[in-house]
Design a protein around this motif. Structure first.
Motif, PDB file in Angstrom:
ATOM      1  N   LYS A   1     -15.258  -6.878   5.077  1.00  0.00           N
ATOM      2  CA  LYS A   1     -16.075  -5.875   4.374  1.00  0.00           C
ATOM      3  C   LYS A   1     -15.232  -4.962   3.500  1.00  0.00           C
ATOM      4  O   LYS A   1     -15.620  -3.824   3.231  1.00  0.00           O
ATOM      5  N   GLY A   2     -14.070  -5.427   3.074  1.00  0.00           N
ATOM      6  CA  GLY A   2     -13.210  -4.605   2.211  1.00  0.00           C
ATOM      7  C   GLY A   2     -12.254  -3.758   3.027  1.00  0.00           C
ATOM      8  O   GLY A   2     -12.273  -3.768   4.259  1.00  0.00           O
ATOM      9  N   TRP A   3     -11.420  -3.017   2.298  1.00  0.00           N
ATOM     10  CA  TRP A   3     -10.315  -2.269   2.907  1.00  0.00           C
ATOM     11  C   TRP A   3     -10.701  -0.869   3.353  1.00  0.00           C
ATOM     12  O   TRP A   3      -9.864  -0.135   3.881  1.00  0.00           O
ATOM     13  N   TRP A   4     -11.927  -0.452   3.089  1.00  0.00           N
ATOM     14  CA  TRP A   4     -12.209   0.981   3.075  1.00  0.00           C
ATOM     15  C   TRP A   4     -12.940   1.503   4.314  1.00  0.00           C
ATOM     16  O   TRP A   4     -13.449   2.611   4.308  1.00  0.00           O
ATOM     17  N   GLY A   5     -13.051   0.648   5.377  1.00  0.00           N
ATOM     18  CA  GLY A   5     -13.724   1.109   6.586  1.00  0.00           C
ATOM     19  C   GLY A   5     -15.236   1.081   6.441  1.00  0.00           C
ATOM     20  O   GLY A   5     -15.782   0.494   5.493  1.00  0.00           O
ATOM     21  N   ASP A   6     -15.931   1.743   7.379  1.00  0.00           N
ATOM     22  CA  ASP A   6     -17.390   1.676   7.421  1.00  0.00           C
ATOM     23  C   ASP A   6     -18.049   2.464   6.303  1.00  0.00           C
ATOM     24  O   ASP A   6     -19.190   2.186   5.925  1.00  0.00           O
TER      25      ASP A   6
END
Lengths: 215, 215
Positions: B94-99
């Motif tokens: 879901k990408g690098w940026w967390g929830d």
């Protein structure tokens, strides 16, 4: 202490010109755009045109332009800047600058062609032609500068040769706010100057960005 | 009217990083130096770290950093920036940026791999994966932006693709006062933006040069 100084023009995309060269326009059509804010300064009007009317800009660009002319005791330029490549067979060629060139110091012309006698001009400029190693020419110019600085006046190839060899103590870039997309790349194969020199950045009223690297 | 905007980091010698990449340092060891003045801003601390203590710089760099986040209605990023090249076989990536990613808008991920379902994250970010032509993705993102701007968030290859295609209305460069000597060249094969866009230049307290091109 004698320092080695260079002032150069470069575009935002890192080109030092000289695109669009022709017989009518030997510096190339990009040169005017690249140097416009420098040529507009009061200092340039005075020192290069001999115009003492006070015409020209007096802001940040002019401060740097004035510094360009201060404290220089000798100059080194390439054969191309002197015109040896344009007039290789004219033994009487004395450069582009008329009888009284704006240097006012000894000027060492790097040349690999047949040696020429030195030429003494009006106003303190004497042209010397040297075919030896760059280090040797620099040593001679430094001695002649007698405590003042040595300026490497150009062209771009000569300036880059000194930069690549790590010989430059003070580099001043005038970054014009234009994109050229052609010309000679300033930066290719240069050492990482920011590791050995202090960097400053400043924007002039014209939009020109002045970047200096000082050892 | 919806504009297409890009903010990019570049060195004095025109490199957009990413030299010195490794497993431990996927952005490359140059990235930190290139982005230091941006990462030091109060806006970055707030928007990316969620640090509302007021820590960070508040000068010229912060003014541009704040503008980066203003008025964005949709984002387009490359597959590499999302991480599809790093984790190509993980359907749950879901990408690098967390929830709660810092976008807060629809984000269109350009991808040529197998289609993935959209992912709705916390805080207003939804990732959509699109393999169509850049023009079509831009049209979809523009419609989603509903009058706000579309930001092309990166990476460098994606940004340069939009620039080469002449699709960018506002380019903001953060020119760090450093020399990288390696990485990807920002300027190669780009159109002469100064012919179609207005150029501004400004230097921040950090020494970073901010250059904008606005149609």
């Amino acid at each position: 202490m004698t320092r080695v100084r260079i002032d150069m023009f470069v575009s935002l995309d890192g080109y030092t010109s000289m695109g669009g060269e022709s017989a009518d326009n030997p510096m190339g059509e990009d040169w005017g755009r690249l140097t416009a804010s420098y040529a507009a300064t009061r200092t340039f009007h005075e020192r290069v045109f001999g115009d003492t009317s006070g015409a020209g800009t007096s802001g940040v660009d002019d401060t740097y332009a004035a510094a360009h002319f201060e404290g220089i005791g000798a100059e080194i330029i390439g054969a191309s800047m002197f015109g040896l490549h344009t007039y290789p067979n004219d033994p009487d060629w004395k450069g582009w600058w008329g009888d009284e060139p704006p240097f006012g110091t000894p000027v060492y012309v790097l040349s690999h062609t047949a040696p020429r006698p030195s030429i003494e001009m009006q106003g303190g400029t004497t042209f010397h032609f040297r075919s030896g190693a760059v280090d040797d020419v620099l040593a001679e110019a430094s001695a002649a500068a007698a405590g003042l600085d040595v300026r490497v006046g150009g062209g771009v190839r000569t300036a880059r040769e000194f930069l690549r060899a790590g010989l430059v103590d003070h580099l001043h870039l005038m970054v014009a706010p234009i994109v050229l997309g052609r010309g000679m790349r300033l930066w290719d194969d240069l050492p990482a100057l920011d590791r050995t020199h202090k960097v400053t950045t400043e924007v002039a009223e014209s939009g020109t960005i002045h970047v200096t690297f000082t050892r």
